[in-house]
Every structure is written in C-alpha cells, then in structure tokens.
Design an enzyme around this catalytic site. Structure first.
Site, PDB file in Angstrom:
ATOM      1  N   ARG A 187       1.229  -0.984  -0.096  1.00  0.00           N
ATOM      2  CA  ARG A 187      -0.020  -0.307  -0.076  1.00  0.00           C
ATOM      3  C   ARG A 187       0.603   1.453  -0.159  1.00  0.00           C
ATOM      4  O   ARG A 187       1.812   1.200   0.963  1.00  0.00           O
ATOM      5  CB  ARG A 187      -0.867   0.096   1.397  1.00  0.00           C
ATOM      6  CG  ARG A 187      -2.354   0.282   1.134  1.00  0.00           C
ATOM      7  CD  ARG A 187      -3.193  -0.113   2.121  1.00  0.00           C
ATOM      8  NE  ARG A 187      -2.629   0.369   3.365  1.00  0.00           N
ATOM      9  CZ  ARG A 187      -3.099   1.173   4.181  1.00  0.00           C
ATOM     10  NH1 ARG A 187      -4.562   0.792   4.867  1.00  0.00           N
ATOM     11  NH2 ARG A 187      -2.135   1.083   5.430  1.00  0.00           N
ATOM     12  N   ASP A 243       4.923  -5.982   9.349  1.00  0.00           N
ATOM     13  CA  ASP A 243       5.579  -5.823  10.344  1.00  0.00           C
ATOM     14  C   ASP A 243       5.988  -6.562  12.154  1.00  0.00           C
ATOM     15  O   ASP A 243       7.055  -6.800  12.290  1.00  0.00           O
ATOM     16  CB  ASP A 243       6.456  -4.024  10.488  1.00  0.00           C
ATOM     17  CG  ASP A 243       6.199  -3.240   9.805  1.00  0.00           C
ATOM     18  OD1 ASP A 243       7.258  -3.907   9.112  1.00  0.00           O
ATOM     19  OD2 ASP A 243       6.170  -2.214   9.791  1.00  0.00           O
ATOM     20  N   ASP A 282       1.026  -2.961  12.475  1.00  0.00           N
ATOM     21  CA  ASP A 282       0.980  -3.276  10.898  1.00  0.00           C
ATOM     22  C   ASP A 282       1.687  -5.039  10.837  1.00  0.00           C
ATOM     23  O   ASP A 282       2.320  -5.385  11.419  1.00  0.00           O
ATOM     24  CB  ASP A 282       2.275  -2.200  10.998  1.00  0.00           C
ATOM     25  CG  ASP A 282       2.732  -3.065   8.606  1.00  0.00           C
ATOM     26  OD1 ASP A 282       2.944  -3.818   8.989  1.00  0.00           O
ATOM     27  OD2 ASP A 282       2.998  -1.628   8.385  1.00  0.00           O
ATOM     28  N   THR A 293      -1.020   7.684  -1.013  1.00  0.00           N
ATOM     29  CA  THR A 293      -2.194   7.932  -0.962  1.00  0.00           C
ATOM     30  C   THR A 293      -2.689   6.593  -1.512  1.00  0.00           C
ATOM     31  O   THR A 293      -3.977   6.453  -0.723  1.00  0.00           O
ATOM     32  CB  THR A 293      -1.767   7.019  -2.720  1.00  0.00           C
ATOM     33  OG1 THR A 293      -1.341   5.829  -3.599  1.00  0.00           O
ATOM     34  CG2 THR A 293      -0.624   8.090  -4.017  1.00  0.00           C
TER      35      THR A 293
HETATM   36  C1  PRP Z   1      -1.003  -4.221   4.343  1.00  0.00           C
HETATM   37  C2  PRP Z   1      -2.348  -5.625   4.216  1.00  0.00           C
HETATM   38  C3  PRP Z   1      -2.819  -5.706   3.481  1.00  0.00           C
HETATM   39  C4  PRP Z   1      -3.002  -4.480   3.338  1.00  0.00           C
HETATM   40  C5  PRP Z   1      -4.594  -3.563   3.833  1.00  0.00           C
HETATM   41  O1  PRP Z   1       0.024  -4.727   3.552  1.00  0.00           O
HETATM   42  O2  PRP Z   1      -1.011  -6.560   4.754  1.00  0.00           O
HETATM   43  O3  PRP Z   1      -2.474  -6.080   2.241  1.00  0.00           O
HETATM   44  O4  PRP Z   1      -1.928  -3.518   3.705  1.00  0.00           O
HETATM   45  O5  PRP Z   1      -4.625  -2.075   3.420  1.00  0.00           O
HETATM   46  P1  PRP Z   1      -5.761  -1.625   2.657  1.00  0.00           P
HETATM   47  O6  PRP Z   1      -6.733  -2.537   2.605  1.00  0.00           O
HETATM   48  O7  PRP Z   1      -5.750  -0.523   2.863  1.00  0.00           O
HETATM   49  O8  PRP Z   1      -5.489  -2.407   1.282  1.00  0.00           O
HETATM   50  P2  PRP Z   1       0.901  -3.397   3.372  1.00  0.00           P
HETATM   51  O9  PRP Z   1       0.614  -2.772   2.501  1.00  0.00           O
HETATM   52  O10 PRP Z   1       1.355  -3.337   4.688  1.00  0.00           O
HETATM   53  O11 PRP Z   1       2.449  -4.962   2.604  1.00  0.00           O
HETATM   54  P3  PRP Z   1       2.580  -5.769   4.104  1.00  0.00           P
HETATM   55  O12 PRP Z   1       2.174  -6.592   3.622  1.00  0.00           O
HETATM   56  O13 PRP Z   1       4.338  -6.007   2.658  1.00  0.00           O
HETATM   57  O14 PRP Z   1       3.651  -4.686   4.626  1.00  0.00           O
HETATM   58  N1  URA Z   2      -2.788  -2.720   7.272  1.00  0.00           N
HETATM   59  C1  URA Z   2      -1.919  -3.338   8.288  1.00  0.00           C
HETATM   60  O1  URA Z   2      -0.547  -3.911   8.278  1.00  0.00           O
HETATM   61  N2  URA Z   2      -2.320  -2.718   9.550  1.00  0.00           N
HETATM   62  C2  URA Z   2      -3.790  -1.925   9.501  1.00  0.00           C
HETATM   63  O2  URA Z   2      -4.210  -1.531  10.592  1.00  0.00           O
HETATM   64  C3  URA Z   2      -3.667  -1.567   7.773  1.00  0.00           C
HETATM   65  C4  URA Z   2      -3.173  -1.868   7.066  1.00  0.00           C
END
Ligand code: PRP
Ligand code: URA
Length: 209
Positions: free
Chosen positions: A104, A203, A200, A108
């Site tokens: 994400r 993380d 997160d 944006t």
């Molecule tokens: C997180 C999570 C989802 C997304 C959800 O991923 O694992 O994929 O955010 O958010 P949304 O519904 O607003 O799209 P992130 O972008 O943090 O990537 P990562 O899993 O690689 O940390």
């Molecule tokens: N992605 C995450 O990992 N946590 C949130 O709360 C939203 C998006």
C-alpha cells in the site's frame, strides 16, 4: 450476493486479544496468525462437496464420505498474507499456493503490484485469497481482480481484521466473493490503519519494525 461471515468463536476471540496486544512478540504473533487462519479455514471449507465411497472398517463394510476431489488454491497477498498460509495448509494440504505481491502506497493508500505467480491450472480451482488485514479494501480488491482475469471457479477472501470501510468496498467491488473475517473493527484512522486493530501486520509477523 456475497456471503459475509464475522467469526465469533471463543477460541478466535481469545487468540485475537493476544494478537492485538502490543507486547506480543513476533514469534507468538506468527503462531497466532497461523492458528486463527486454521480456524477460519475450517469455516470457509464448510460447503466443500462430498462424495460417497465404500470402505471396510475392521468390523464391516460401510458407506462413508470423502471430499469430492475439489481442487483448491491458497493465494496470500504478500507480505502479511504469508503468515496465514501454513494454517490453511494444515487443513487442506494438497492445495496449490499462488502469490500476489502488493504494498500500500503510504501516501495514496493505493495498492502497488510487484509480483504475481498463480497456479497454472487456476481455472479449475476454488481460490482462497488470504490477508490478515482488510483496511481500505484496496489490496484485496486489486488482488482479486488480478486473479479473476485467470478465470478461477470461485473465490473466497479470508482475513483476520476488517474495517467497515474495507468490508463494504470489497463487497461492492466483488459481490460474488464470499468473505470470512475473525473480527469487524470500528473504523480506519487518517493513515488507513484499522482501529483498534493490531498495528502493521507485516511488520509484526516479520519483525521489520
Ligand atoms: C497491509 C495488509 C494488506 C493491506 C491492507 O499490507 O497486509 O495487504 O495493508 O490495506 P488496504 O485494505 O487498505 O489495502 P502492506 O501494504 O502494509 O504490505 P506488507 O504486507 O508487505 O507489509
Ligand atoms: N495494514 C496493516 O498491516 N494494518 C492496518 O491496520 C491497515 C493496513
């Protein structure tokens, strides 16, 4: 019209409380994500078709039921979705595993795709898309759109926490997709994080912060 199930099982609620706690470390966090994934998988596979077979027990011949050879695929949205894969495979070990890489954009909040590798015969399979977090819904909507281009039989989304905004967006964008989540939280904050949420997920699974 999609089926939406918010799991309210006591085991899930208990595990979620530990998961949400900021003092829970990565090792326990990973184990809990996997265990909750198994419990959600149990519910999401409730409608798998069965067929009758004949076997012999040590006592007598009998008719009994087995899964009717339905082909399944698990597709985690990277990174955090990876944390749910082992928990899914614990119940459906012969499922194939595809991967969709999305992150994400922090400004944006729009998903950016960087990887996609799906099973070659995905059009013969029911697909379980897994990602612990359904926040704005952008990542799940985008991942499912990519998978649909390959024409799978049916898609279910399995998540752990959903915000109302994300649930509504996913339902509207893909009304044919059944949605299973462990809990529906209150809302999103200004940065698109789920409140109260768990922080997160990527993380916390991989210890990257
Ligand atoms: C997180 C999570 C989802 C997304 C959800 O991923 O694992 O994929 O955010 O958010 P949304 O519904 O607003 O799209 P992130 O972008 O943090 O990537 P990562 O899993 O690689 O940390
Ligand atoms: N992605 C995450 O990992 N946590 C949130 O709360 C939203 C998006």
């Amino acid at each position: 019209m999609s089926k939406i199930l918010i799991m309210d099982h006591p085991l899930i609620q208990h595990k979620l409380s530990i998961l949400r706690d900021k003092n829970t470390g990565s090792k326990e966090f990973r184990a809990l994500i996997s265990e909750i994934a198994t419990l959600i998988c149990y519910e999401a596979t409730r409608d798998l078709p069965l067929e009758e077979i004949e076997i012999e027990t040590p006592i007598c011949a009998t008719k009994t039921k087995v899964l009717a050879g339905k082909k399944l695929a698990v597709v985690p949205i990277l990174r955090a979705g990876l944390g749910m894969v082992d928990g899914m495979l614990a119940l459906v070990p012969s499922a194939r595993v595809g991967h969709i890489g999305l992150y994400r954009d922090p400004d944006t909040l729009m998903p950016v795709e960087y990887y996609c590798k799906l099973p070659a015969d995905i059009e013969e399979r029911e697909v379980f898309v897994v990602d612990p977090m359904l926040a704005t819904g952008g990542s799940a909507i985008d991942a499912i759109s990519q998978i649909k281009k390959r024409g799978p039989k049916h898609i279910k989304f399995l998540g752990i926490l959903a915000a109302p905004e994300g649930l509504e967006a996913l339902k509207n964008a893909h009304p044919d997709v059944d949605i299973f989540v462990a809990a529906l939280d209150e809302k999103l904050n200004d940065h698109g994080y789920i409140i109260p949420g768990l922080g997160d997920a990527g993380d916390r699974i991989f210890g990257t912060k």
